[in-house]
Design a protein around this motif. Structure first.
Motif, PDB file in Angstrom:
ATOM      1  N   LEU A 298      -8.953 113.091  76.233  1.00 22.24           N
ATOM      2  CA  LEU A 298      -7.501 113.253  76.190  1.00 22.24           C
ATOM      3  C   LEU A 298      -7.104 114.378  75.241  1.00 22.24           C
ATOM      4  O   LEU A 298      -6.268 115.234  75.573  1.00 22.24           O
ATOM      5  N   LEU A 299      -7.720 114.405  74.055  1.00 26.04           N
ATOM      6  CA  LEU A 299      -7.365 115.416  73.066  1.00 26.04           C
ATOM      7  C   LEU A 299      -7.937 116.788  73.409  1.00 26.04           C
ATOM      8  O   LEU A 299      -7.522 117.783  72.807  1.00 26.04           O
ATOM      9  N   ASN A 300      -8.867 116.840  74.338  1.00 28.81           N
ATOM     10  CA  ASN A 300      -9.419 118.128  74.757  1.00 28.81           C
ATOM     11  C   ASN A 300      -8.498 118.837  75.740  1.00 28.81           C
ATOM     12  O   ASN A 300      -8.710 120.006  76.060  1.00 28.81           O
ATOM     13  N   GLN A 301      -7.476 118.129  76.225  1.00 24.73           N
ATOM     14  CA  GLN A 301      -6.502 118.730  77.122  1.00 24.73           C
ATOM     15  C   GLN A 301      -5.436 119.471  76.314  1.00 24.73           C
ATOM     16  O   GLN A 301      -5.275 119.255  75.115  1.00 24.73           O
ATOM     17  N   LYS A 302      -4.712 120.327  76.984  1.00 24.61           N
ATOM     18  CA  LYS A 302      -3.624 121.062  76.333  1.00 24.61           C
ATOM     19  C   LYS A 302      -2.384 120.170  76.300  1.00 24.61           C
ATOM     20  O   LYS A 302      -1.660 120.045  77.290  1.00 24.61           O
ATOM     21  N   LEU A 303      -2.177 119.518  75.155  1.00 24.12           N
ATOM     22  CA  LEU A 303      -1.057 118.609  74.978  1.00 24.12           C
ATOM     23  C   LEU A 303      -0.154 119.111  73.855  1.00 24.12           C
ATOM     24  O   LEU A 303      -0.638 119.689  72.879  1.00 24.12           O
ATOM     25  N   ARG A 304       1.136 118.860  73.989  1.00 19.78           N
ATOM     26  CA  ARG A 304       2.055 119.196  72.910  1.00 19.78           C
ATOM     27  C   ARG A 304       1.857 118.203  71.766  1.00 19.78           C
ATOM     28  O   ARG A 304       1.838 117.005  71.970  1.00 19.78           O
ATOM     29  N   GLY A 305       1.709 118.705  70.556  1.00 21.05           N
ATOM     30  CA  GLY A 305       1.485 117.849  69.398  1.00 21.05           C
ATOM     31  C   GLY A 305       0.066 117.338  69.293  1.00 21.05           C
ATOM     32  O   GLY A 305      -0.185 116.303  68.673  1.00 21.05           O
ATOM     33  N   ARG A 306      -0.892 118.075  69.875  1.00 22.97           N
ATOM     34  CA  ARG A 306      -2.281 117.613  69.883  1.00 22.97           C
ATOM     35  C   ARG A 306      -2.848 117.501  68.465  1.00 22.97           C
ATOM     36  O   ARG A 306      -3.597 116.575  68.163  1.00 22.97           O
TER      37      ARG A 306
ATOM     38  N   GLY B  34     -16.020 117.599  69.529  1.00 27.30           N
ATOM     39  CA  GLY B  34     -16.759 118.824  69.232  1.00 27.30           C
ATOM     40  C   GLY B  34     -17.744 119.167  70.338  1.00 27.30           C
ATOM     41  O   GLY B  34     -17.915 120.336  70.691  1.00 27.30           O
ATOM     42  N   GLY B  35     -18.404 118.124  70.905  1.00 26.11           N
ATOM     43  CA  GLY B  35     -19.318 118.377  72.014  1.00 26.11           C
ATOM     44  C   GLY B  35     -18.605 118.883  73.247  1.00 26.11           C
ATOM     45  O   GLY B  35     -19.105 119.776  73.953  1.00 26.11           O
ATOM     46  N   LEU B  36     -17.425 118.336  73.533  1.00 30.05           N
ATOM     47  CA  LEU B  36     -16.652 118.787  74.703  1.00 30.05           C
ATOM     48  C   LEU B  36     -16.243 120.248  74.559  1.00 30.05           C
ATOM     49  O   LEU B  36     -16.265 121.010  75.532  1.00 30.05           O
ATOM     50  N   GLN B  37     -15.865 120.648  73.360  1.00 31.58           N
ATOM     51  CA  GLN B  37     -15.412 122.020  73.147  1.00 31.58           C
ATOM     52  C   GLN B  37     -16.553 123.025  73.200  1.00 31.58           C
ATOM     53  O   GLN B  37     -16.305 124.228  73.298  1.00 31.58           O
ATOM     54  N   SER B  38     -17.787 122.536  73.120  1.00 34.44           N
ATOM     55  CA  SER B  38     -18.933 123.442  73.197  1.00 34.44           C
ATOM     56  C   SER B  38     -19.428 123.644  74.633  1.00 34.44           C
ATOM     57  O   SER B  38     -20.297 124.482  74.869  1.00 34.44           O
ATOM     58  N   ILE B  39     -18.879 122.879  75.598  1.00 32.54           N
ATOM     59  CA  ILE B  39     -19.278 123.031  76.996  1.00 32.54           C
ATOM     60  C   ILE B  39     -18.616 124.280  77.569  1.00 32.54           C
ATOM     61  O   ILE B  39     -17.409 124.500  77.387  1.00 32.54           O
ATOM     62  N   ASP B  40     -19.383 125.090  78.264  1.00 28.97           N
ATOM     63  CA  ASP B  40     -18.876 126.347  78.822  1.00 28.97           C
ATOM     64  C   ASP B  40     -17.807 126.058  79.877  1.00 28.97           C
ATOM     65  O   ASP B  40     -18.043 125.311  80.832  1.00 28.97           O
ATOM     66  N   ALA B  41     -16.625 126.633  79.709  1.00 28.88           N
ATOM     67  CA  ALA B  41     -15.520 126.399  80.649  1.00 28.88           C
ATOM     68  C   ALA B  41     -15.830 126.931  82.041  1.00 28.88           C
ATOM     69  O   ALA B  41     -15.263 126.445  83.039  1.00 28.88           O
TER      70      ALA B  41
END
Length: 334
Positions: free
Chosen positions: A133-141, A216-223
């Motif tokens: 959920l927090l890996n998505q582009k949310l307002r107020g993340r 942190g692991g999710l953000q390291s996955i290649d988009a």
């Protein structure tokens, strides 16, 4: 067959030199790497004093019948010498298959295993959901991240005491259930609800660590992997199964192993939540403390034996866990 001999040394050419002995190898290592040994010496000394010595002394106590009545102690001006005896493996035999083995050990083992499995599964499941959920582009993340990390940042004793007040008979939780005309469980008195409460409080305390690690692991996955899977027509579930989970494999294996070790030895939550009032909700580590410090006479030998058994269980689990992971990695490589 001719053998070439070096005239200067009188030795055969190509002949291997004899290997140095262990003492000589140690001297060579100290001479070559003295700076590295000097740097790690303080840490090694601290670990030896704080870890190895207590562990060795505890292992020795397991082979005796030491209690608070027969150990060396001082009463006023009188110094009483130790009178405990060496009894070998009798403590282990009594714990594992003695007449009270199930009530004192195996029932706590079963509850500890269930407690660990349930807590780690909830930690990972809820933590992964919040991380996605927090890996998505949310307002107020950023604000959401700060709020969700608070249970982990607050000291454990503050969190547990807060839950203890809320779970009391006249606490806010039972008051709310009573207002809604729902049953009000005895959270801190009934065995089932004691165990339920312990899992709930530990889940509250442990989810933020899992969430931060998995985020942190999710953000390291290649988009680009997600973009390629979308172009191939993969559904959201397929992207999660074939891109997200494999990308989190290295992080997941580490945090799950740490979660199992920490939860299996989670002393603070059980002890602060119940103290000595919930014998059936005690896990192995708190039960060992109860034997060694929460009763009279204090049974130091049995308590130390519980500690060694705890360490043995975790060593065996870690060994099998690492082998299982290595086997899966080899199969994936093939």
């Amino acid at each position: 067959m001719t053998v070439a001999i070096d005239r200067a040394t009188g030795k055969r050419r190509g002949e291997r030199k004899p290997k140095p002995g262990p003492v000589q190898r140690l001297k060579n290592g100290l001479h070559k790497h003295w700076y590295a040994y000097a740097m790690i010496a303080p840490v090694a000394i601290v670990l030896g004093v704080l870890v190895l010595y207590p562990l060795g002394y505890g292992l020795y106590l397991t082979l005796t019948d030491a209690t608070s009545l027969n150990t060396a102690r001082t009463i006023g001006v009188n110094e009483i010498d130790a009178t405990y005896k060496f009894i070998g493996l009798d403590n282990y035999a009594d714990i594992l298959w003695g007449p009270t083995a199930y009530d004192r050990f195996w029932s706590h083992v079963l509850w500890t295993v269930f407690w660990t499995a349930a807590c780690v599964a909830l930690h990972y499941g809820i933590g992964l959901g919040l991380a996605l959920l927090l890996n998505q582009k949310l307002r107020g993340r950023t604000l959401y991240r700060m709020i969700l990390v608070l249970p982990w940042a607050v000291p454990t004793f503050v969190t547990v005491f807060g839950w203890r007040f809320m779970l009391a008979d006249g606490g806010i939780i039972n008051s709310g259930l009573e207002f809604l005309h729902l049953p009000t469980p005895s959270w801190l008195e009934d065995t089932f609800w004691q165990r339920f409460s312990a899992i709930m409080v530990n889940t509250w305390c442990g989810v933020p660590f899992m969430m931060v690690s998995l985020l942190g692991g999710l953000q390291s996955i290649d988009a680009s992997l997600y973009e390629a899977s979308e172009m191939d027509g993969a559904s959201a579930w397929q992207r999660f199964r074939y891109v997200t989970l494999p990308g989190l494999r290295s992080v997941s294996t580490t945090v799950v192993l740490l979660g199992v070790i920490w939860t299996f030895n989670q002393f603070a939550i059980i002890f602060l939540l119940f103290g000595n009032t919930a014998p059936d909700a005690q896990i192995l580590v708190t039960w060992a403390y109860q034997l060694g410090f929460g009763q009279q006479p204090r049974d130091y030998a049995q308590s130390a034996a519980y500690g060694i058994l705890l360490l043995s269980i975790l060593i065996v689990f870690t060994s099998f866990y690492r082998r299982w992971l290595n086997r899966n990695e080899q199969q994936l490589a093939i």
